[in-house]
Design an enzyme around this catalytic site. Structure first.
Site, PDB file in Angstrom:
ATOM      1  N   ARG A  56      41.080  -1.282   7.910  1.00 45.62           N
ATOM      2  CA  ARG A  56      40.579  -2.635   8.167  1.00 45.62           C
ATOM      3  C   ARG A  56      39.135  -2.607   8.670  1.00 45.62           C
ATOM      4  O   ARG A  56      38.753  -3.336   9.581  1.00 45.62           O
ATOM      5  CB  ARG A  56      41.470  -3.357   9.181  1.00 45.62           C
ATOM      6  CG  ARG A  56      42.891  -3.562   8.687  1.00 45.62           C
ATOM      7  CD  ARG A  56      43.715  -4.366   9.663  1.00 45.62           C
ATOM      8  NE  ARG A  56      45.087  -4.535   9.205  1.00 45.62           N
ATOM      9  CZ  ARG A  56      46.037  -5.178   9.890  1.00 45.62           C
ATOM     10  NH1 ARG A  56      45.735  -5.712  11.087  1.00 45.62           N
ATOM     11  NH2 ARG A  56      47.256  -5.277   9.410  1.00 45.62           N
ATOM     12  N   CYS A  57      38.343  -1.775   8.058  1.00 43.29           N
ATOM     13  CA  CYS A  57      36.960  -1.559   8.470  1.00 43.29           C
ATOM     14  C   CYS A  57      36.020  -2.054   7.380  1.00 43.29           C
ATOM     15  O   CYS A  57      36.401  -2.128   6.207  1.00 43.29           O
ATOM     16  CB  CYS A  57      36.756  -0.064   8.721  1.00 43.29           C
ATOM     17  SG  CYS A  57      35.070   0.429   9.143  1.00 43.29           S
TER      18      CYS A  57
END
Length: 204
Positions: A56-57
């Site tokens: 989730r970057c």
């Protein structure tokens, strides 16, 4: 209590000695995505790219670029060793099974993914203690927009962040030679084409 503290100190000292005495990454054992011990000696003779990842970057799309590299150079003895890490913005939530399912479904990741680890701090994996000792942080390219952003963000938290060898963010990469030596460190903002140029030279 004193006996317990002495035991903890001795264990920490043992880990430090093991890491300092390591000659290559082949001296380390990690856990795979099923929790099994894997000696990195199994990868002797291969060119490796070791990377700490997150799902989730802002850099998560690099999974696609990494898979492309893997498909292109695997035939030449190239492996990517993926170590999910939740230390940066808690951007790698979930179990390793959930992470594997996400990466397979979204990016068709085929390269090995290992159990989640920590790469900085008291609980960091000894492999990363070794990697950071071999190749410290050499800075972001602040002429690059992403490099400038990372530098400004991290410097607000710690004015001297660039003087430390710790891992700065998700998708930091280490290039390993066929004999287990750490050749180069790439920050997450490094251009993938530069990494590929180095990889191409090792694949000849």
């Amino acid at each position: 209590m004193k006996t317990f503290k002495r035991l903890i100190f001795c264990l920490m000292a043992m880990f430090s000695v093991t890491t300092l005495s390591a000659q290559s990454i082949y001296d380390f054992t990690v856990k795979d995505d099923a929790g099994n011990d894997v000696s990195l000696a199994a990868y002797k003779g291969k060119v490796l790219l070791i990377v700490n990842t997150a799902t989730r970057c802002g850099f998560t799309p690099q999974y696609k670029e990494l898979e492309s590299l893997y498909e292109k150079y695997a035939k030449d003895g190239f492996e990517i060793l993926d170590f999910p890490c939740n230390q940066f913005g808690e951007q790698a939530p979930g179990t390793i099974k959930e992470i594997r399912q996400f990466c397979t479904a979204k990016f068709n990741v085929q390269f090995p993914q290992f159990d989640k680890i920590e790469v900085n701090g008291a609980n960091e994996h000894p492999l990363y203690t070794f990697l950071k000792a071999q190749k410290g942080f050499s800075g972001f390219d602040t002429n690059d927009q992403r490099g400038k952003f990372m530098d400004e963000m991290l410097r607000k938290r710690d004015a001297d962040y660039d003087q430390k060898s710790d891992i700065k963010w998700n998708f930091t990469k280490f290039l390993i030679s066929r004999d287990g030596q750490v050749l180069k460190r790439y920050e997450p903002t490094a251009k993938m084409e530069d990494l590929e140029a180095d990889l191409r030279a090792l694949s000849k």
